[in-house]
Design an enzyme around this catalytic site. Structure first.
Site, PDB file in Angstrom:
ATOM      1  N   GLU A 116      14.061 -39.155   7.947  1.00 58.34           N
ATOM      2  CA  GLU A 116      12.696 -38.888   7.490  1.00 58.34           C
ATOM      3  C   GLU A 116      12.753 -38.212   6.129  1.00 58.34           C
ATOM      4  O   GLU A 116      13.777 -37.626   5.759  1.00 58.34           O
ATOM      5  CB  GLU A 116      11.944 -38.006   8.485  1.00 58.34           C
ATOM      6  CG  GLU A 116      12.578 -36.650   8.682  1.00 58.34           C
ATOM      7  CD  GLU A 116      11.783 -35.769   9.633  1.00 58.34           C
ATOM      8  OE1 GLU A 116      10.552 -35.729   9.497  1.00 58.34           O
ATOM      9  OE2 GLU A 116      12.408 -35.122  10.482  1.00 58.34           O
ATOM     10  N   LYS A 118      12.694 -35.637   3.132  1.00 54.51           N
ATOM     11  CA  LYS A 118      12.955 -34.196   3.048  1.00 54.51           C
ATOM     12  C   LYS A 118      11.915 -33.583   2.117  1.00 54.51           C
ATOM     13  O   LYS A 118      12.006 -33.690   0.905  1.00 54.51           O
ATOM     14  CB  LYS A 118      14.368 -33.921   2.522  1.00 54.51           C
ATOM     15  CG  LYS A 118      14.719 -32.441   2.474  1.00 54.51           C
ATOM     16  CD  LYS A 118      16.129 -32.229   1.937  1.00 54.51           C
ATOM     17  CE  LYS A 118      16.468 -30.755   1.919  1.00 54.51           C
ATOM     18  NZ  LYS A 118      15.566 -29.967   1.044  1.00 54.51           N
ATOM     19  N   ASP A 120       9.826 -31.016  -0.075  1.00 57.31           N
ATOM     20  CA  ASP A 120      10.186 -29.878  -0.917  1.00 57.31           C
ATOM     21  C   ASP A 120       9.120 -28.804  -0.730  1.00 57.31           C
ATOM     22  O   ASP A 120       8.231 -28.623  -1.553  1.00 57.31           O
ATOM     23  CB  ASP A 120      10.273 -30.312  -2.386  1.00 57.31           C
ATOM     24  CG  ASP A 120      11.010 -29.289  -3.237  1.00 57.31           C
ATOM     25  OD1 ASP A 120      11.667 -28.402  -2.658  1.00 57.31           O
ATOM     26  OD2 ASP A 120      10.938 -29.379  -4.467  1.00 57.31           O
ATOM     27  N   ARG A 139      11.654 -18.976   7.285  1.00 60.60           N
ATOM     28  CA  ARG A 139      13.060 -19.094   7.657  1.00 60.60           C
ATOM     29  C   ARG A 139      13.816 -17.813   7.319  1.00 60.60           C
ATOM     30  O   ARG A 139      14.685 -17.380   8.064  1.00 60.60           O
ATOM     31  CB  ARG A 139      13.700 -20.284   6.918  1.00 60.60           C
ATOM     32  CG  ARG A 139      15.191 -20.433   7.217  1.00 60.60           C
ATOM     33  CD  ARG A 139      15.812 -21.555   6.399  1.00 60.60           C
ATOM     34  NE  ARG A 139      17.230 -21.638   6.686  1.00 60.60           N
ATOM     35  CZ  ARG A 139      18.165 -20.913   6.080  1.00 60.60           C
ATOM     36  NH1 ARG A 139      17.834 -20.052   5.143  1.00 60.60           N
ATOM     37  NH2 ARG A 139      19.433 -21.029   6.407  1.00 60.60           N
ATOM     38  N   TYR A 225       4.048 -30.606   8.143  1.00 65.51           N
ATOM     39  CA  TYR A 225       4.675 -31.611   9.002  1.00 65.51           C
ATOM     40  C   TYR A 225       5.718 -30.897   9.860  1.00 65.51           C
ATOM     41  O   TYR A 225       6.496 -30.082   9.344  1.00 65.51           O
ATOM     42  CB  TYR A 225       5.399 -32.681   8.181  1.00 65.51           C
ATOM     43  CG  TYR A 225       4.533 -33.795   7.658  1.00 65.51           C
ATOM     44  CD1 TYR A 225       3.677 -34.499   8.501  1.00 65.51           C
ATOM     45  CD2 TYR A 225       4.600 -34.180   6.313  1.00 65.51           C
ATOM     46  CE1 TYR A 225       2.898 -35.542   8.004  1.00 65.51           C
ATOM     47  CE2 TYR A 225       3.823 -35.218   5.820  1.00 65.51           C
ATOM     48  CZ  TYR A 225       2.976 -35.891   6.679  1.00 65.51           C
ATOM     49  OH  TYR A 225       2.197 -36.918   6.198  1.00 65.51           O
ATOM     50  N   LYS A 291      19.420 -37.125  11.062  1.00 60.77           N
ATOM     51  CA  LYS A 291      19.919 -36.405  12.241  1.00 60.77           C
ATOM     52  C   LYS A 291      20.418 -37.395  13.283  1.00 60.77           C
ATOM     53  O   LYS A 291      19.893 -38.508  13.392  1.00 60.77           O
ATOM     54  CB  LYS A 291      18.800 -35.562  12.868  1.00 60.77           C
ATOM     55  CG  LYS A 291      18.148 -34.569  11.937  1.00 60.77           C
ATOM     56  CD  LYS A 291      16.948 -33.911  12.613  1.00 60.77           C
ATOM     57  CE  LYS A 291      16.211 -32.996  11.661  1.00 60.77           C
ATOM     58  NZ  LYS A 291      14.981 -32.434  12.257  1.00 60.77           N
ATOM     59  N   LYS A 315      20.471 -36.231  -0.557  1.00 59.99           N
ATOM     60  CA  LYS A 315      19.620 -35.877  -1.687  1.00 59.99           C
ATOM     61  C   LYS A 315      19.516 -37.023  -2.691  1.00 59.99           C
ATOM     62  O   LYS A 315      20.455 -37.802  -2.876  1.00 59.99           O
ATOM     63  CB  LYS A 315      20.175 -34.623  -2.396  1.00 59.99           C
ATOM     64  CG  LYS A 315      20.400 -33.430  -1.472  1.00 59.99           C
ATOM     65  CD  LYS A 315      19.118 -32.895  -0.891  1.00 59.99           C
ATOM     66  CE  LYS A 315      18.374 -32.013  -1.841  1.00 59.99           C
ATOM     67  NZ  LYS A 315      19.005 -30.731  -2.108  1.00 59.99           N
ATOM     68  N   CYS A 409      34.067  -6.081 -21.198  1.00 61.71           N
ATOM     69  CA  CYS A 409      32.806  -6.186 -20.455  1.00 61.71           C
ATOM     70  C   CYS A 409      31.637  -5.980 -21.413  1.00 61.71           C
ATOM     71  O   CYS A 409      31.615  -5.004 -22.167  1.00 61.71           O
ATOM     72  CB  CYS A 409      32.768  -5.139 -19.343  1.00 61.71           C
ATOM     73  SG  CYS A 409      31.194  -5.100 -18.451  1.00 61.71           S
ATOM     74  N   CYS A 412      30.001  -2.307 -20.047  1.00 60.44           N
ATOM     75  CA  CYS A 412      30.735  -1.031 -20.083  1.00 60.44           C
ATOM     76  C   CYS A 412      31.930  -1.054 -21.032  1.00 60.44           C
ATOM     77  O   CYS A 412      32.619  -0.036 -21.193  1.00 60.44           O
ATOM     78  CB  CYS A 412      31.186  -0.640 -18.683  1.00 60.44           C
ATOM     79  SG  CYS A 412      32.484  -1.707 -17.999  1.00 60.44           S
ATOM     80  N   CYS A 427      35.359  -7.834 -14.583  1.00 64.18           N
ATOM     81  CA  CYS A 427      35.378  -6.444 -15.041  1.00 64.18           C
ATOM     82  C   CYS A 427      35.901  -5.593 -13.891  1.00 64.18           C
ATOM     83  O   CYS A 427      35.292  -5.565 -12.818  1.00 64.18           O
ATOM     84  CB  CYS A 427      33.974  -5.983 -15.446  1.00 64.18           C
ATOM     85  SG  CYS A 427      33.864  -4.213 -15.777  1.00 64.18           S
ATOM     86  N   CYS A 432      30.966   0.301 -13.430  1.00 68.08           N
ATOM     87  CA  CYS A 432      30.223  -0.399 -14.480  1.00 68.08           C
ATOM     88  C   CYS A 432      28.741  -0.398 -14.103  1.00 68.08           C
ATOM     89  O   CYS A 432      28.387  -0.798 -12.975  1.00 68.08           O
ATOM     90  CB  CYS A 432      30.736  -1.832 -14.608  1.00 68.08           C
ATOM     91  SG  CYS A 432      29.731  -2.878 -15.683  1.00 68.08           S
TER      92      CYS A 432
END
Length: 667
Positions: A116, A118, A120, A139, A225, A291, A315, A409, A412, A427, A432
Site C-alpha cells: 500500500e 507509504k 508522508d 509514535r 488512513y 508486509k 522508497k 576544534c 574550544c 575533539c 568542550c
C-alpha cells in the site's frame, strides 16, 4: 418542562444520523445529504447539548470541534512498541528482503505480500476499549509517545465509536496526513497573516497535532488512513488483508490502493503502478509499504531491534536538483565528532527549500571530490534528509577551492584527532562547550528525559550564564535564578522546575539513553534494561557482560565498558542519583519460572524459529545469551549443533534437545 426521555432519544438519534453521514462523506466519499442538511442537524445537536449539558456524550460529533487548551501533553507508553521500517531503494533490495524471509521460513515458495502507499504524514496509535476511542498518541520514540487524544478527536475520519461488534481492546495504528489542497490553503492563509509557512504537508500535519489548543487542529482538514494494529491476536483476522476488511466494517478509512501481491515481481508491478499515479494523488507519498500478509508468518518472523522482519518500506527515488556550495561550516557533536556542513545556494527539492547538507566526514568529501564553489547535485535522501550526490565537474571554472578539514576544534581550539579505523575527526576535550551543550540538550530532549521547557535555546542560555555546566546541575536550578533570565518569568520558571522534578522518576532505559553514551540509543538502552534491570548491575559490568546481551555488538559493548570505567562518568551518574533520579520497574504479568536461567541456542531449530524460541524464554523471565559462558545454564541444541555444544559440556551446562526445550517452556 421538557420530557427528558424524549430529549435524550432525540440526542441519540441526532448523533447516530450525524455519525452515519460523516462516515459516508469523510470515509466512503459518498455523501447522501447536502452540506446544508448536515449543518442543520449539527446545529440542532449543539443547541440541545448546550441546553442540557448533563446529556453531552464523549462520542458525540460535537466533541470533534476542540476543547479548552491543554497546559502540556501527557506521555503514553505503547503497550507494544511502534517500530520503524527498514528501507528498500530498488528491486534488488526488495528481492534480498524476500530471500531473507524465505530462508528464515525455510521455503522456496513465493511469499504473499500486501502493498500500500507509504503516506508522508504522522504515525499515531488509537486505543479503543469496548468500541470507544479512549486515547490517541504519537509514535514518539517507538516506546513512549505524546497524548494527543483531544486533537485526534477533531479528525472526522477517526471514529469516536466503532460500528458493529468490536474487540474489547483494539490498538489501531495509522497515518494522519494533510491533503495537498489543504496544505496549500493553510500556507496561503499563513502567508496572508504574515506567519511562517510550513515546509511540507508532513510538517503541517505534525504541527497541527502538536497544538495544545485542539481548536487549531479542528480548523485544519486533517485526514487519516489506518494500516495495522499492535497485536494481531486482538482480532480473529488471519491476515493483513482480512484486517483491512474488518477496519472498513468498523468504520475506519483504509487506502484503496492496497493490493495482495504474490512474489517480488507482483510487488514490483504494483510499486510501479502506484509510482505512476503519485503525481495525481491528493496526498503526499514517498514509497510503498510491503508486509507479509499472513499474521502467523509475521509472528514467526518476529522483530529485530529496531524493525520487524516481515515489513519493508520500498522508497521512491529521491528527488534531485542542482545548487552550489557557498561555504563550509564545521559542527561539533555531543561525542566530539566534527561534521562538515555544506552551505548551499537555496534550492527547492521536492517542494522543500534546501540550504544546508551534511557531508558526514572527511572521507565522504574526498570520495565525492567536493570543492568550495562546486556546482553539485542535491537530493533529499529517502525524500527527507538533504545530501549532496556528486559534484558536476563539467561546470567547474577553476575558481573552486579544496575543502580543508580543521586541525583544531572550531569551538574550544583543542587539537583534533582521528582514531585508527574511524572516519570521524574528533575533539577529545570532554569539557568542550559545544559537546557539553549538546550533551545537556540530549539529556533534556525527546531522546532523553524529555524535560518540557528545556529545549536547545534554553539549555544554551543556562550554560552561557553558568547556571548549568553538567547534567546534575539541572537539578540544582532554583526559581529565583531562572525567573531573572531574559525571556523568563516566575510562571515559566515554575513550570520548568516542575518538569525537572517530574523527570527524576524515569525508567532505567530512558536514563541510559539520556546519558548520551556512544552507540547507545533508545533501542540498545531497552535491551540493557531487560538484561541488567538495575543501575548497579549495569555500572559494574564489563565488556564481556555487555557483549552477552542479545542485540548488542562489539561497538556498543566497548563504548559502555569505557563509559562506566571513567571516574568522571561514574561521578556524573552518582550525582544524578544523589539529586533524586530514580528508576521505576515495569510490572510484569508473566510467569518467572525461568528467572534464574540463561539460554543459548545452537544449530537449526525445527519446532521454533530462533525469534520464537527466544521470546518463550523471555516471556518466562529468562535471559538469552549469544555465546556459552559460566553464566549460561541451558544450551538448546538443534540439528548440526556446533562448537557451542562442546563448550557447554565442558562447563557442565544443561543440554536440551528442541523437544525437551518445548516441554520446558510449555510448563
Amino acid at each position: 418542562m421538557a420530557d427528558m426521555q424524549s430529549i435524550n432519544h432525540r440526542l441519540t438519534e441526532l448523533r447516530q444520523k450525524l455519525n452515519f453521514h460523516a462516515h459516508r462523506y469523510y470515509v466512503l466519499d459518498d455523501p447522501l445529504i447536502s452540506d446544508g442538511e448536515y449543518d442543520e442537524l449539527f446545529q440542532e445537536l449543539l443547541g440541545l447539548e448546550a441546553e442540557y449539558p448533563a446529556l453531552v456524550d464523549s462520542d458525540s460529533p460535537s466533541q470533534r470541534v476542540g476543547g479548552a487548551p491543554l497546559a502540556s501533553f501527557d506521555q503514553v507508553e505503547h503497550r507494544v512498541p511502534m517500530l520503524s521500517l527498514e528501507n528498500a531503494f530498488g528491486i534488488s533490495d526488495f528481492r534480498n528482503f524476500e530471500e531473507r524471509i524465505q530462508r528464515f521460513l525455510q521455503t522456496d515458495l513465493p511469499i504473499d505480500f500486501i502493498a500500500e502507499p507509504k503516506l508522508d504524514g504522522l504515525a499515531v496509535e488509537l486505543v479503543y476499549q469496548e468500541g470507544r476511542f479512549v486515547v490517541g498518541s504519537t509514535r514518539g520514540n517507538g516506546y513512549v509517545g505524546e497524548d494527543i487524544t483531544a486533537n485526534l478527536k477533531t479528525i472526522q475520519a477517526i471514529p469516536l465509536k466503532l460500528q458493529g461488534i468490536s474487540p474489547p481492546l483494539l490498538e489501531v495504528r495509522g497515518e494522519v496526513f494533510l491533503p495537498l489542497s489543504g496544505f496549500e490553503a493553510l500556507n496561503a492563509q499563513r502567508a496572508s497573516a504574515g506567519e511562517p509557512l510550513f515546509a511540507n504537508p508532513r510538517n503541517a500535519a505534525a504541527g497541527s497535532l502538536r497544538q495544545l489548543d485542539s481548536k487549531i487542529a479542528a480548523a485544519r482538514p486533517l485526514d487519516f488512513y489506518c494500516y495495522g494494529i499492535s497485536d494481531s491476536l486482538q482480532t480473529q483476522c488471519e491476515s493483513q488483508s482480512e484486517l483491512f476488511e474488518l477496519f472498513r466494517a468498523l468504520g475506519f478509512k483504509v487506502n484503496p490502493l492496497r493490493k495482495v501481491c504474490t512474489g517480488a515481481e507482483a510487488v514490483e508491478q504494483h510499486f510501479n503502478c502506484i509510482q505512476e499515479q503519485r503525481s495525481e494523488l491528493v496526498y503526499d507519498i514517498d514509497g510503498v509499504v510491503v508486509k507479509v500478509n499472513r499474521f502467523d508468518l509475521q509472528k514467526r518472523l518476529g522483530n529485530k531491534a529496531r524493525s520487524p522482519r516481515w515489513a519493508i518500506a520500498w522508497k521512491f527515488a529521491a528527488q534531485q536538483a542542482t545548487s552550489r556550495i557557498l561555504d563550509i561550516e564545521f559542527g561539533v557533536g555531543r561525542t566530539g565528532v566534527i561534521t562538515p556542513i555544506a552551505i548551499l545556494e537555496p534550492v527547492t527539492v521536492g517542494g522543500v527549500v534546501v540550504q544546508r547538507a551534511t557531508l558526514h566526514n572527511e572521507d565522504e568529501v574526498r570520495r565525492k571530490d567536493l570543492h568550495l564553489g562546486d556546482t553539485v547535485l542535491v537530493q533529499r535522501a529517502g525524500d527527507v534528509i538533504p545530501e549532496i550526490v556528486k559534484a558536476i565537474a563539467t561546470k567547474r571554472t577553476g575558481a573552486e577551492r579544496p575543502i580543508v578539514m580543521p586541525q583544531n576544534c572550531p569551538v574550544c581550539e583543542t587539537a583534533l584527532f582521528r582514531a585508527v579505523g574511524e572516519a570521524a575527526l574528533r575533539c577529545p576535550n570532554a569539557y568542550c562547550p559545544a559537546q557539553q551543550i549538546r550533551a545537556l540538550s540530549h539529556y533534556c530532549g525527546k531522546a532523553g528525559l524529555d524535560i518540557e521547557g528545556l529545549g536547545k535555546r534554553a539549555v544554551e542560555q543556562l550554560y552561557e550564564k553558568g547556571l548549568v555546566v553538567d547534567l546534575p546541575d539541572i537539578y540544582s536550578l532554583d526559581s529565583h535564578a531562572l525567573a531573572g533570565l531574559e525571556g523568563w518569568g516566575v510562571k515559566s520558571a515554575q513550570n520548568v522546575l516542575q518538569a525537572i522534578e517530574a523527570s527524576k522518576k524515569t525508567t532505567l532505559s530512558r536514563f541510559v539513553a539520556a546519558l548520551g553514551i556512544r552507540f547507545v540509543g533508545e533501542v540498545t538502552a531497552q535491551l540493557l534494561e531487560q538484561h541488567f534491570e538495575t543501575i548497579e548491575m549495569l555500572r559494574t559490568s564489563k565488556y564481556a557482560d555487555f557483549l552477552e546481551v542479545e542485540g548488542i555488538g562489539a561497538q556498543a559493548a566497548t563504548s559502555l565498558a569505557e563509559y562506566f570505567s571513567l571516574p568522571d562518568s561514574v561521578k556524573i551518574v552518582d550525582r544524578l542519583i544523589e539529586k533524586g533520579v530514580c528508576f521505576t520497574q515495569k510490572e510484569s504479568q508473566k510467569s518467572k519460572a525461568l528467572s534464574d536461567c540463561v539460554f543459548v541456542f545452537t544449530g537449526t531449530l525445527q519446532l521454533f524459529s530462533r525469534s520464537e524460541a527466544k521470546s518463550r524464554v523471555k516471556d518466562l523471565g529468562g535471559q538469552v545469551a549469544s555465546s556459552v559462558s559460566k553464566k549460561v545454564t541451558h544450551v538448546v541444541c538443534g540439528e548440526k549443533a556446533g562448537s557451542k555444544r562442546q563448550k557447554a559440556e565442558e562447563l557442565g551446562c544443561a543440554i536440551l534437545s528442541e523437544t525437551e526445550f518445548s516441554a520446558l517452556v510449555s510448563l
